[in-house]
Design an enzyme around this catalytic site. Structure first.
Site, PDB file in Angstrom:
ATOM      1  N   HIS A  83       0.715  -1.343  -0.106  1.00 30.20           N
ATOM      2  CA  HIS A  83      -0.057  -0.564  -0.227  1.00 30.20           C
ATOM      3  C   HIS A  83       0.689   1.682  -0.008  1.00 30.20           C
ATOM      4  O   HIS A  83       2.094   1.525   1.294  1.00 30.20           O
ATOM      5  CB  HIS A  83      -0.758   0.594   1.290  1.00 30.20           C
ATOM      6  N   HIS A 107      -8.482   7.552  -4.625  1.00 34.60           N
ATOM      7  CA  HIS A 107      -8.851   5.703  -4.753  1.00 34.60           C
ATOM      8  C   HIS A 107     -10.230   6.086  -5.078  1.00 34.60           C
ATOM      9  O   HIS A 107     -10.510   4.960  -6.094  1.00 34.60           O
ATOM     10  CB  HIS A 107      -9.187   5.407  -3.237  1.00 34.60           C
ATOM     11  N   ARG A 179      -0.385  22.826   1.369  1.00 38.32           N
ATOM     12  CA  ARG A 179      -0.545  21.289   1.465  1.00 38.32           C
ATOM     13  C   ARG A 179      -1.089  21.028   2.996  1.00 38.32           C
ATOM     14  O   ARG A 179      -1.025  21.113   3.798  1.00 38.32           O
ATOM     15  CB  ARG A 179       1.262  21.000   1.718  1.00 38.32           C
ATOM     16  N   TYR A 356       8.103  12.372   7.138  1.00 37.04           N
ATOM     17  CA  TYR A 356       9.791  13.464   7.087  1.00 37.04           C
ATOM     18  C   TYR A 356      10.553  13.054   8.147  1.00 37.04           C
ATOM     19  O   TYR A 356      11.309  14.016   8.755  1.00 37.04           O
ATOM     20  CB  TYR A 356       8.809  14.633   7.563  1.00 37.04           C
TER      21      TYR A 356
HETATM   22  N1  LIG Z   1      -2.892  21.112  10.348  1.00 35.75           N
HETATM   23  C1  LIG Z   1      -2.192  21.050  10.062  1.00 35.75           C
HETATM   24  N2  LIG Z   1      -0.885  21.818   9.621  1.00 35.75           N
HETATM   25  C2  LIG Z   1       0.189  21.373   8.442  1.00 35.75           C
HETATM   26  C3  LIG Z   1      -0.238  20.985   8.012  1.00 35.75           C
HETATM   27  C4  LIG Z   1      -1.553  20.099   7.440  1.00 35.75           C
HETATM   28  O1  LIG Z   1      -1.838  18.787   6.515  1.00 35.75           O
HETATM   29  N3  LIG Z   1      -2.318  20.256   8.515  1.00 35.75           N
HETATM   30  N4  LIG Z   1       0.967  20.426   6.103  1.00 35.75           N
HETATM   31  C5  LIG Z   1       1.542  20.333   6.700  1.00 35.75           C
HETATM   32  C6  LIG Z   1       3.180  20.986   5.439  1.00 35.75           C
HETATM   33  S1  LIG Z   1       3.482  18.771   5.362  1.00 35.75           S
HETATM   34  C7  LIG Z   1       3.092  21.588   4.952  1.00 35.75           C
HETATM   35  S2  LIG Z   1       4.253  22.283   3.521  1.00 35.75           S
HETATM   36  C8  LIG Z   1       3.258  23.419   5.441  1.00 35.75           C
HETATM   37  C9  LIG Z   1       1.885  23.886   4.593  1.00 35.75           C
HETATM   38  O2  LIG Z   1       1.591  24.955   5.138  1.00 35.75           O
HETATM   39  P1  LIG Z   1       0.693  25.689   3.442  1.00 35.75           P
HETATM   40  O3  LIG Z   1      -0.587  24.940   3.000  1.00 35.75           O
HETATM   41  O4  LIG Z   1       0.347  26.997   4.121  1.00 35.75           O
HETATM   42  O5  LIG Z   1       2.203  26.212   2.549  1.00 35.75           O
HETATM   43  O6  LIG Z   1       1.882  23.059   6.090  1.00 35.75           O
HETATM   44  C10 LIG Z   1       2.254  22.413   7.562  1.00 35.75           C
HETATM   45  N5  LIG Z   1       0.767  22.099   8.761  1.00 35.75           N
HETATM   46 MO   LIG Z   2       4.932  19.598   3.449  1.00 34.39          MO
END
Ligand SMILES: Nc1nc2c(c(=O)[nH]1)N[C@H]1C(S)=C(S)[C@@H](COP(=O)(O)O)O[C@H]1N2
Ligand SMILES: [Mo]
Length: 500
Positions: A83, A107, A179, A356
């Site tokens: 997966h 999906h 994102r 990450y």
């Molecule tokens: N609550 C929350 N915070 C988050 C995320 C999320 O999905 N949920 N994504 C993270 C990731 S991986 C990134 S790269 C950044 C992206 O911030 P932006 O969408 O404001 O550019 O927020 C971060 N904070």
């Molecule tokens: Mo990210």
């Protein structure tokens, strides 16, 4: 591991096609059904009817994994390791797939159903009790700027075109990459409270927007970059798991809000190792919120932002309050911030512990294990990076423009550009910053260079690399930093300028 060998065709296809949050439609064609599809479990087990109770008894825990979907029952034990979203599939073990397919909308592709069909062992006897998914979890997502290049609709992931990206030192809100891992939560600013907890869980504060606005307001320019920025270049070397990203998953904004140290007593922060953040965006299937943490030292510079470039935070960027962790990868700047907690340990969230992180090119999905995940530190400070965003010919020269940035508050001191793959270099002009911008240490540097073209009749590969204030620079080769999630690609950026 056996089944991986038995079905390498499915695995390869999936890794490219089903990348979490990826652009499925674009990669579906990669699915090459090789000459000999493996025997499906259907041929082993007689198909029959199973009750939801029976399905529930196969929820993993060392045993087989069954799921149901649309009145049918599947034994997906062999599929679990393949997966693309990893272990997350086990959340559905012993139950219906419907809620997950609604949440992870990638999906909803015919090829996914086709694949699933191979694992079918029977039907649900009590199919009339099938779960009703009458609500699209993404229905309340905000509308977006049409100039964004959409990488995935649900959850929403998008980046600006590279030309748009370098127009201004401060990225306009509507062009700032998005994102999201989950649906955008609908947060009511009137009833919103930011909860601050001590290391033992004691509530230290519960702050309304009004209370936050009364605290001293700070405006800080911080560049955010997704750790997956430039992932598709890495994917071209060898397949990686992860959504598609060009070089636009980066942006620079002026964040307005309160400093974390104004809501957390300094003596308490000094005693702990980490500051954990929890978002209000929640996975409706298991109730887990997005979470991440930063080392306490980074916490001292964190802004709890309610403004982005002078406007209230847009919903996609964390309305009404987000953490902005300067100099570290975007993943730690938690949006829709619900809770800040002091801690001796890192956040226990999936995104901190099982995502990450980066590994040796020797580590791949068939040899990674828990101890390898555990021993790699979570990515925090970002390495120095640069990218070419525009290149246009003027006579026998080319004008190249791009961005450069480094983590940890390290400034960009130089950018070098080459039109002969690194044989000879030209020094780029760093775009001048205003007095105010010069006082900022966490923002990026835009640059341009005018470089002679050796032969205007041929395709030319343009290359750039940046150098930061610690004299760190970017690696030449991409394959040397390849990692299975396609993170932290800061290799020399190469673009091809077509012949005249
Ligand atoms: N609550 C929350 N915070 C988050 C995320 C999320 O999905 N949920 N994504 C993270 C990731 S991986 C990134 S790269 C950044 C992206 O911030 P932006 O969408 O404001 O550019 O927020 C971060 N904070
Ligand atoms: Mo990210």
């Amino acid at each position: 591991m056996m089944h991986l060998l038995r079905r390498p065709w499915t695995r390869t296809a999936l890794l490219s096609g089903l990348a979490a949050g990826g652009a499925y439609a674009a990669t579906r064609t990669h699915i090459a059904y090789a000459s000999q599809p493996p025997p499906s479990p259907t041929s082993v087990l007689p198909r029959r009817e199973y009750t939801t109770e029976e399905v529930r008894a196969h929820a993993g825990n060392g045993n087989s994994v069954w799921v149901s979907f649309n009145g049918k029952v599947y034994d997906i034990t062999d599929f679990v390791e393949m997966h693309p979203g990893g272990n997350q599939i086990l959340q559905a073990a012993g139950g219906p797939l419907e809620p997950f397919f609604a949440l992870y909308a990638q999906h909803n592709e015919p090829f996914v159903l086709e694949l699933l069909e191979e694992y079918r062992i029977g039907d649900l006897a009590d199919a009339h009790t099938k779960p009703a998914v009458n609500h699209d979890p993404y229905a309340a997502d905000p509308s977006r700027n049409e100039r964004l290049v959409v990488r995935s609709q649900k959850p929403f992931n998008a980046e600006p075109s590279l030309k748009d990206l370098v127009c201004e030192h401060v990225t306009p809100n509507g062009l700032f990459y998005v994102r999201n891992h989950l649906p955008v939560p609908a947060v009511d600013a009137e009833t919103y409270r930011l909860v601050v907890r001590d290391v033992d869980g004691t509530e230290l504060a519960s702050l309304s927007m009004e209370q936050l606005r009364k605290l001293p307001k700070h405006q800080v320019a911080v560049t955010l970059q997704c750790a997956g920025n430039r992932r598709d270049e890495m994917r071209a070397v060898r397949d990686v798991k992860g959504g598609h990203w060009g070089a636009g998953a980066i942006g620079n904004a002026v964040w307005g809000g309160v400093r974390l140290v104004d809501v957390v007593p300094a003596d308490k922060l000094n005693k702990v190792r980490h500051v954990c953040f929890e978002g209000l965006d929640m996975n409706p299937t298991d109730g887990a919120a997005y979470g991440a943490s930063v080392p306490a030292d980074v916490g001292k510079d964190v802004i709890l932002a309610y403004e982005m470039n002078g406007e209230p935070l847009p919903r996609d960027h964390g309305y009404p309050v987000r953490a902005v962790a300067p100099g570290v990868v975007g993943a730690r700047s938690v949006k829709w911030l619900g809770e800040v907690r002091l801690s001796m340990d890192e956040s226990s969230s999936h995104w901190q512990r099982r995502d990450y992180k980066s590994f040796s090119p020797a580590v791949d999905w068939d040899n990674i294990c828990d101890s390898v995940w555990d021993s790699a530190p979570s990515i925090q400070e970002a390495p120095v990076v640069s990218a070419i965003c525009d290149a246009r010919r003027v006579g026998d020269k080319v004008i190249v423009e791009g961005y450069a940035w480094s983590g940890g508050g390290r400034a960009i001191i130089r950018v070098d550009v080459s039109t002969d793959d690194g044989e000879t270099w030209s020094v780029a002009n760093l775009r001048e910053k205003t007095e105010e911008q010069r006082n900022q240490v966490y923002d990026w540097t835009l640059w341009s260079a005018e470089v002679p073209l050796a032969d205007t009749k041929k395709d030319t590969t343009i290359v750039c690399k940046a150098i930061d204030s610690a004299y760190n620079t970017q690696p030449e080769r991409l394959d040397a930093i390849w990692n299975l999630r396609g993170l932290l690609n800061n290799a020399w950026h190469r673009v091809v300028l077509a012949e005249n």
